[in-house]
Every structure is written in structure tokens, then in C-alpha cells.
Design a protein around this motif. Structure first.
Motif, PDB file in Angstrom:
ATOM      1  N   PHE A  81       0.838  -1.672  -0.166  1.00 46.85           N
ATOM      2  CA  PHE A  81       0.382  -0.728   0.123  1.00 46.85           C
ATOM      3  C   PHE A  81       0.818   1.212   0.336  1.00 46.85           C
ATOM      4  O   PHE A  81       0.269   2.306  -0.808  1.00 46.85           O
ATOM      5  CB  PHE A  81      -1.085  -0.212   0.830  1.00 46.85           C
ATOM      6  CG  PHE A  81      -1.731   1.226   1.159  1.00 46.85           C
ATOM      7  CD1 PHE A  81      -3.054   0.800   0.466  1.00 46.85           C
ATOM      8  CD2 PHE A  81      -1.599   2.077   1.948  1.00 46.85           C
ATOM      9  CE1 PHE A  81      -3.694   2.133   0.667  1.00 46.85           C
ATOM     10  CE2 PHE A  81      -2.652   3.529   1.918  1.00 46.85           C
ATOM     11  CZ  PHE A  81      -3.767   3.336   1.159  1.00 46.85           C
ATOM     12  N   GLU A  82       1.509   1.263   0.694  1.00 55.33           N
ATOM     13  CA  GLU A  82       2.860   2.828   1.204  1.00 55.33           C
ATOM     14  C   GLU A  82       3.929   2.752  -0.343  1.00 55.33           C
ATOM     15  O   GLU A  82       2.914   3.654  -0.419  1.00 55.33           O
ATOM     16  CB  GLU A  82       4.017   2.059   1.728  1.00 55.33           C
ATOM     17  CG  GLU A  82       3.094   2.964   3.138  1.00 55.33           C
ATOM     18  CD  GLU A  82       2.073   4.073   3.682  1.00 55.33           C
ATOM     19  OE1 GLU A  82       2.470   4.427   2.724  1.00 55.33           O
ATOM     20  OE2 GLU A  82       1.301   3.612   4.340  1.00 55.33           O
ATOM     21  N   TYR A  83       4.172   1.714  -0.791  1.00 51.92           N
ATOM     22  CA  TYR A  83       4.840   1.031  -2.097  1.00 51.92           C
ATOM     23  C   TYR A  83       4.110   2.099  -2.660  1.00 51.92           C
ATOM     24  O   TYR A  83       4.078   2.617  -4.229  1.00 51.92           O
ATOM     25  CB  TYR A  83       5.201   0.090  -1.998  1.00 51.92           C
ATOM     26  CG  TYR A  83       5.919   0.352  -3.470  1.00 51.92           C
ATOM     27  CD1 TYR A  83       7.838  -0.377  -3.602  1.00 51.92           C
ATOM     28  CD2 TYR A  83       5.847   0.107  -5.077  1.00 51.92           C
ATOM     29  CE1 TYR A  83       8.785  -0.579  -4.175  1.00 51.92           C
ATOM     30  CE2 TYR A  83       6.413  -0.421  -5.946  1.00 51.92           C
ATOM     31  CZ  TYR A  83       8.350   0.002  -5.546  1.00 51.92           C
ATOM     32  OH  TYR A  83       8.995  -0.494  -6.812  1.00 51.92           O
ATOM     33  N   CYS A  84       2.386   1.707  -3.497  1.00 46.82           N
ATOM     34  CA  CYS A  84       2.446   1.831  -4.302  1.00 46.82           C
ATOM     35  C   CYS A  84       1.462   3.563  -4.633  1.00 46.82           C
ATOM     36  O   CYS A  84       1.314   4.836  -5.270  1.00 46.82           O
ATOM     37  CB  CYS A  84       0.716   1.290  -4.303  1.00 46.82           C
ATOM     38  SG  CYS A  84       0.741   0.004  -5.247  1.00 46.82           S
ATOM     39  N   LEU A  85       1.538   4.039  -3.298  1.00 43.85           N
ATOM     40  CA  LEU A  85       1.317   5.830  -2.881  1.00 43.85           C
ATOM     41  C   LEU A  85       2.599   6.133  -2.761  1.00 43.85           C
ATOM     42  O   LEU A  85       2.406   7.673  -3.843  1.00 43.85           O
ATOM     43  CB  LEU A  85       1.125   5.600  -2.003  1.00 43.85           C
ATOM     44  CG  LEU A  85      -0.578   5.408  -1.076  1.00 43.85           C
ATOM     45  CD1 LEU A  85      -1.223   5.410   0.648  1.00 43.85           C
ATOM     46  CD2 LEU A  85      -1.444   5.815  -1.853  1.00 43.85           C
ATOM     47  N   HIS A  86       3.571   5.807  -3.250  1.00 44.78           N
ATOM     48  CA  HIS A  86       4.780   6.247  -3.545  1.00 44.78           C
ATOM     49  C   HIS A  86       4.984   6.628  -4.526  1.00 44.78           C
ATOM     50  O   HIS A  86       5.133   7.713  -5.490  1.00 44.78           O
ATOM     51  CB  HIS A  86       6.095   5.473  -2.883  1.00 44.78           C
ATOM     52  CG  HIS A  86       7.284   6.591  -2.966  1.00 44.78           C
ATOM     53  ND1 HIS A  86       7.777   7.579  -2.063  1.00 44.78           N
ATOM     54  CD2 HIS A  86       8.510   6.478  -3.546  1.00 44.78           C
ATOM     55  CE1 HIS A  86       8.683   8.219  -2.566  1.00 44.78           C
ATOM     56  NE2 HIS A  86       9.010   7.349  -3.146  1.00 44.78           N
ATOM     57  N   VAL A  87       4.641   5.475  -5.624  1.00 43.75           N
ATOM     58  CA  VAL A  87       4.313   5.700  -6.849  1.00 43.75           C
ATOM     59  C   VAL A  87       3.527   6.664  -7.511  1.00 43.75           C
ATOM     60  O   VAL A  87       3.869   6.713  -8.510  1.00 43.75           O
ATOM     61  CB  VAL A  87       4.678   4.087  -7.314  1.00 43.75           C
ATOM     62  CG1 VAL A  87       4.172   4.703  -9.128  1.00 43.75           C
ATOM     63  CG2 VAL A  87       5.234   3.218  -7.389  1.00 43.75           C
ATOM     64  N   LEU A  88       2.335   6.746  -6.929  1.00 44.79           N
ATOM     65  CA  LEU A  88       1.670   7.369  -7.230  1.00 44.79           C
ATOM     66  C   LEU A  88       1.836   9.038  -6.995  1.00 44.79           C
ATOM     67  O   LEU A  88       2.116   9.757  -8.178  1.00 44.79           O
ATOM     68  CB  LEU A  88       0.277   7.922  -7.226  1.00 44.79           C
ATOM     69  CG  LEU A  88      -0.574   6.464  -7.796  1.00 44.79           C
ATOM     70  CD1 LEU A  88      -0.907   5.342  -7.859  1.00 44.79           C
ATOM     71  CD2 LEU A  88      -2.578   6.358  -6.635  1.00 44.79           C
ATOM     72  N   LYS A  89       3.017   9.640  -6.314  1.00 49.33           N
ATOM     73  CA  LYS A  89       3.595  10.821  -5.699  1.00 49.33           C
ATOM     74  C   LYS A  89       4.128  11.236  -7.023  1.00 49.33           C
ATOM     75  O   LYS A  89       4.391  11.694  -7.694  1.00 49.33           O
ATOM     76  CB  LYS A  89       3.377  10.609  -4.300  1.00 49.33           C
ATOM     77  CG  LYS A  89       4.619  11.918  -4.540  1.00 49.33           C
ATOM     78  CD  LYS A  89       4.894  12.238  -2.235  1.00 49.33           C
ATOM     79  CE  LYS A  89       5.369  13.479  -2.205  1.00 49.33           C
ATOM     80  NZ  LYS A  89       5.639  13.456  -0.287  1.00 49.33           N
ATOM     81  N   GLN A  90       5.682  10.229  -6.848  1.00 50.34           N
ATOM     82  CA  GLN A  90       6.399  10.063  -8.263  1.00 50.34           C
ATOM     83  C   GLN A  90       5.794  10.325  -9.252  1.00 50.34           C
ATOM     84  O   GLN A  90       6.320  10.995 -10.148  1.00 50.34           O
ATOM     85  CB  GLN A  90       7.255   9.227  -8.256  1.00 50.34           C
ATOM     86  CG  GLN A  90       7.785   8.704  -7.673  1.00 50.34           C
ATOM     87  CD  GLN A  90       9.361   7.253  -7.667  1.00 50.34           C
ATOM     88  OE1 GLN A  90       8.735   6.659  -7.647  1.00 50.34           O
ATOM     89  NE2 GLN A  90      10.033   7.356  -8.043  1.00 50.34           N
TER      90      GLN A  90
END
Length: 606
Positions: A114-123
Motif C-alpha cells: 500500500f505504501e509503495y503504491c502511494l509513493h509511486v502515485l506521488k512520483q
């Protein structure tokens, strides 16, 4: 153990170009040795993701990328938390699941993912420096991240609130960039599943997808178009309840089928039940009938002057200069419903596109229409509050306005005829109410569409017995129409029965004889007329070959037996005409119902 390893690779991958070399060269200039960058070339954050770029990837970075590629399948295979908690207890199954719960650490990998995908969306807020490969990489990673977030939120609804804000921000950005079509499709899927819990209306997304993206770049992108139709099929109930796509934007959805009928036909056969509603039924019927015309119009609109066909290039030029032609194109290529089902000058537009009727795309589209219409009628007949009379009138009217080879298409006539019969058979009141329209249509359209007329005549024969007592006027009107058609066949189309047995006239002729006999058996006055007509038919068959005449006379003998009323012999003997020998022979052999029953009891009759 697998989940623990995947979690570790996702979180702890290094941000160095080659981790082992950098580890041996640690110095005060460590920051200068960093060669992993973001898509815009800037310094990366502390977390390495699949969107981080490097000249050569270290082993742990490669495992990070591989773990992300497998993450959705791993999460999908995990048991739900509730199932794992319920499984704790005695027995081998409970022990096995409890062991899995302890070793796999499902909660840990879900949190990390979950945190990894949120970070990708921010990127994704970073615009790539290179416009081709990096943009495609970013779109693919974003699509996969949203799929994973969607799955995680389905498994744990408590995550929706935190994920929704990030996905909504991404949606605002992707709607401004046309190349993000697949990303927007996955965002739409996420909003369908979770937008209601966050009070998010998907109307704007639906409008953008169907009116802006799909008719333009999306139509030429076969992968996107097929994925969009597949999404509608997989989420049919959700789309039907939360959006207006099936009710308002079905013209745009049908354009995908008109452009690529071979690839998407099976999907539309499942979607048809959701498209048929009381409000859209008539316009949808016209849209399905006009689908090959839409295919031809798309060929002109998309390729235009670049087409290799001279006719298409000429039409593209005329479309610009002729306002009426431009209006016709705009009507058929509309994206929203509500502009009416049929144009007044539709025959003129069909003639304008007559040179495109043999185009392969138009031919394939024409072959797909009968199957869709068959499903349409089967759904329409069971739809409540549907104006079935308007549908029947629309079918009767459209038989004169079919594009291209549809007018001679036997399968098309058969489907339209079967559809009308189905609607009339399910509503006796409409059948009685429309007796004037149906009879006038039969009289005015002799031989134009023999297969369609055969179905209509057959329907009259099947449904009329219910009218014998209470609707004598309707019964007489139907008989007049069928008798008129029968006389016209034996007077003007007698040679067709001999020389062209495959054109459908023979089947129409036989249907008229059977239906006329059924109607005649319901009334004393009609019986007299039926016998006279059958006698005239026998007289006319003297011009036919011997075998064909034998078949017709044999059929008429069987039909006369259907007229076996107690007074049929008296009726025939009092006629003002001289019956043919074959007719007299059939009448002499008639037996009453009581005689037939007695012979059956005595075993003298089969």
C-alpha cells in the motif's frame, strides 16, 4: 517466507547504481556517487521504486522491480484476514492456515504494498524528460499501482479513505493528458469500486471517457477500446447503477463495435441486456440497424482524404462543403443519445454511402447486426414499461430503410420478423390494437421482403384464434390482407414459384395458404371465401410442372381438412362457382369429429 522477502525487496532496495561497487567505495563523497535518478533526472528519494532510473541495476534493485511485477498475483493469492482468523482452531486445516498466517505475514506485505503504491502515485507528479519510453513506463507502472490499490481496498475497506485522495489527484492530472488513456481506465475501475463510499460522482469521468477520449484517440487504440468494453462487461451491474453510460452514451460505445466488429462482438452480446431500457429502446434499435452505416461513416471521418478509395475521398470533400451531408455525419457519429432514433433523410444518406457498402469493415459489421438484434428483441420482450407497439412500428418502418445489402439479407429479414412475432405474441392487446397497421403493411409491401412477410403471416395465423369471439373486425381485416397477398402471388408471381423457388416467394405462398385456412376455420363467412381462394389456387396450378402442382394440390387437400366444420359440405355445394375436381375429392373425404373418434376406437384409422 515469500511475502517477507517481497516486502524486504520492496522497501530496502538501494538507491545506488551498483550496490556492491558503491559499498566498497564509501567515502565522504557518497552523494556524488549516486547515479539513480527520478524520471526528470532529479535526486531520488530514500525509497527505490520501479520508476527510479539507473544506468545499470544492482541485484536488489532488480528484485525490487520483479517483486512489483508479481505483487498483484501474490496479494490476490493471499487468504483474507477474516478467513485466516476464523480458521484458527483445532484440526489439520486450522493448523495449516494458522501456520501460513504466522510465516507469510499477510498484514505486513499488504501494508508495504500500500505504501509503495502511494509513493509511486506521488512520483507520477514528475514529468519525464524523455517523452516516449519514459512516458510509457510511467503509464504502465501507474496502471499496475492502481490495480494493486484497488485490490487492497477490496480486501481492506479501511484503506479506501487514504488511497482515494491520491487516486483522485491522479485522476485530475490524467484527464489533462491524452496519452494516459489506460491509466484513466484503471482509475475509472477504482472509482466504480470505491467512489460511492467516498461520495464521488463518476459522471464527469464517464463523459470524458465516452465523449472525448473514446471517439478520438481511443477508437484507434484497439487495446484501449477493447479494455474499455471488457471493463463495462465485467462491471455491468455497477456501471448500470452508478453511471449513465448504457443509457446516455451507448452511441459512443457502439462506435467501437462499428470500427472493430470482429474483436469485440462477444462482449457486446453480453452488454445488450444492460443497454435495453424503456427510455433508450427505440433509439438503440435504430442504432443497431444503422451500425453498418456508422461503420462507413467512421471510415470517411477518420481516413477521409487519406483513404486509398476514391469514393471515400470524394465523400470526405463533400462532407465539408455540403451542410446536409455534414449534419447526417454528425447524427450518425454522435456520442450521446437523445437526438432521436431516425433521420428524415436517411435514404439519401444511405445513397451517399452506397460506394462504401462493399468495404470489408462494413461487411463484417453487417454480419454482426442480426445476432445483436436477436438479443435485443429477447431482452425487450421481457422489459417492463416498454412501449412494445412503438418498437413494432419502428421495425415495420425500418424495413424500407436498410443500408446496403440488408434489404436482400435473408438473415436480417428473419431476425426482424422473428422479433416482431415475439413482441406480438407476448402482448395480445397490442396485436389486436395494431391489426390495421399490420394489415395495411402486408397489403402495401407485397413481395418486397418475402422472408419478413412470411414471419408476419405466420404470426397472424398463430395469434388470431384468440380473436375469433371478441375481435371479429380484426379477424376480418387480417383475412383480407392475407387473401389479397395470396391472390397477388398466384396472379403476378406464379412464374417465380416455378423458376425461382429459392427467392422466398414459395415459403411466403405456403404461409399464406396455411394462415388463410386457419382464419377461415374461425368464421362461417370466412370459410366460404377460404374455399373459393383455395379452389382458385388449384386452378392456377395447371400452368405449373407436374411435381410442383402435385405438391400444391396435396397441401391444399390437407388444408381443406382443417375447414372440417359440420356444415362445410353444404357451404361448398352452395357456392356460385364450380369447384375443381381435387377440391371436391377432398371435401367428399371429410369426416366429422365423431366419425374420426369412432374409427380410432375401432382401430380402423391410424
Amino acid at each position: 517466507m515469500l511475502c517477507w522477502s517481497v516486502s524486504n525487496w520492496l522497501v530496502n532496495a538501494s538507491v545506488f547504481d551498483d550496490f556492491q561497487q558503491e559499498k566498497n567505495k564509501r567515502s565522504t563523497k557518497t552523494l556524488a556517487l549516486l547515479s539513480v535518478t527520478e524520471l526528470d533526472g532529479s535526486t531520488p528519494s530514500e525509497l527505490f521504486t520501479v520508476l527510479s532510473l539507473a544506468k545499470s541495476y544492482a541485484e536488489d534493485q532488480q528484485m525490487n522491480i520483479l517483486s512489483f511485477a508479481l505483487l498483484y498475483e501474490i496479494l490476490e493469492a493471499l487468504p483474507l484476514r477474516e478467513a485466516m482468523e476464523e480458521a484458527e482452531g483445532d484440526g489439520p486445516l486450522g493448523m495449516a492456515l494458522a501456520t501460513v498466517q504466522g510465516r507469510v505475514r499477510a498484514e505486513s506485505i499488504e501494508d508495504v504494498a500500500f505504501e509503495y503504491c502511494l509513493h509511486v502515485l506521488k512520483q507520477s507528479e514528475i514529468r519525464p524528460l524523455k517523452s516516449s519510453y519514459d512516458c510509457e513506463l510511467q503509464d504502465a507502472v501507474l496502471s499496475e499501482s492502481i490495480r494493486i490499490l484497488d485490490l487492497l481496498c477490496l480486501r481492506n475497506p479501511k484503506l479506501v479513505r487514504k488511497a482515494f485522495r491520491a487516486v483522485a489527484d491522479l485522476n485530475d492530472r490524467t484527464m489533462r493528458r491524452i496519452h494516459n488513456s489506460m491509466v484513466l481506465l484503471h482509475v475509472f475501475q477504482f472509482m466504480l469500486n470505491h467512489g460511492e463510499s467516498a461520495s464521488f460522482e463518476v459522471d464527469n469521468m464517464s463523459h470524458f471517457l465516452c465523449c472525448d477520449l473514446l471517439p478520438n484517440a481511443g477508437l484507434l487504440d484497439n487495446i484501449f477500446a477493447s479494455e474499455f468494453i471488457a471493463l463495462l462487461r465485467q462491471n455491468k451491474v455497477n456501471v448500470q447503477s452508478r453511471t449513465k453510460i448504457f443509457q446516455r452514451y451507448f452511441p459512443a460505445v457502439l462506435k467501437v463495435l462499428a470500427w472493430n466488429p470482429r474483436a469485440n462482438m462477444h462482449l457486446y452480446m453480453e452488454l445488450m441486456s444492460a443497454m435495453v431500457t424503456p427510455a433508450t429502446c427505440l433509439e438503440l434499435l435504430h442504432s443497431l440497424i444503422d451500425l453498418p452505416c456508422v461503420s462507413a461513416a467512421l471510415e470517411v471521418a477518420i481516413f477521409g482524404e487519406k483513404s486509398f478509395l476514391i469514393a471515400i475521398r470524394q465523400l470526405a470533400a463533400e462532407r465539408v462543403s455540403d451542410p446536409r451531408l455534414r449534419y447526417s455525419f454528425d447524427f450518425f457519429l454522435r456520442n450521446e443519445s437523445g437526438r432521436g432514433g431516425m433521420m428524415e433523410n436517411i435514404p439519401d444518406f444511405h445513397r451517399s454511402l452506397s460506394e462504401v457498402v462493399s468495404h470489408p469493415r462494413v461487411i463484417f459489421c453487417s454480419q454482426a447486426v442480426p445476432a445483436l438484434l436477436s438479443i435485443f428483441f429477447s431482452v425487450a420482450v421481457s422489459t417492463k414499461q416498454l412501449d412494445k407497439k412503438s418498437v413494432v412500428l419502428a421495425v415495420l418502418g425500418r424495413m424500407h430503410s436498410l443500408y446496403g445489402s440488408f434489404a436482400e439479407n435473408v438473415q436480417m429479414q428473419q431476425v426482424m420478423g422473428d422479433g416482431v412475432c415475439l413482441l406480438l405474441s407476448k402482448s395480445k392487446a397490442i396485436f389486436v390494437e395494431m391489426h390495421n397497421e399490420i394489415s395495411d403493411y402486408i397489403v402495401a409491401n407485397h413481395f418486397m421482403y418475402p422472408v419478413f412477410l412470411t414471419s408476419l403471416i405466420w404470426c397472424i395465423g398463430e395469434e388470431s384464434p384468440a380473436l375469433a369471439e371478441k375481435q371479429a373486425k380484426a379477424l376480418g381485416k387480417f383475412y383480407d390482407a392475407v387473401e389479397s397477398l395470396t391472390y397477388d402471388i398466384i396472379k403476378t408471381k406464379s412464374s417465380n414459384l416455378v423458376h425461382n423457388p429459392q427467392d422466398g416467394i414459395m415459403e411466403l405462398f405456403q404461409a399464406c395458404l396455411r394462415t388463410m385456412t386457419k382464419l377461415g376455420s374461425l368464421s362461417y363467412d370466412l370459410t366460404r371465401r377460404a374455399v373459393i381462394c383455395l379452389n382458385n389456387v388449384v386452378k392456377k396450378t395447371r400452368e405449373h410442372p407436374e411435381q410442383q402442382r402435385f405438391d400444391i394440390v396435396d397441401q391444399i387437400n390437407s388444408l381443406i381438412k382443417m375447414l372440417a366444420l359440420p356444415s362445410v359440405t353444404e357451404i361448398v355445394m352452395n357456392l356460385s362457382i364450380s369447384p375443381e375436381p381435387e377440391v371436391l375429392e377432398a371435401i367428399k373425404n371429410l369426416k366429422s369429429v365423431e366419425e374420426e373418434r369412432e374409427e380410432l376406437i375401432l382401430g380402423q384409422s391410424l
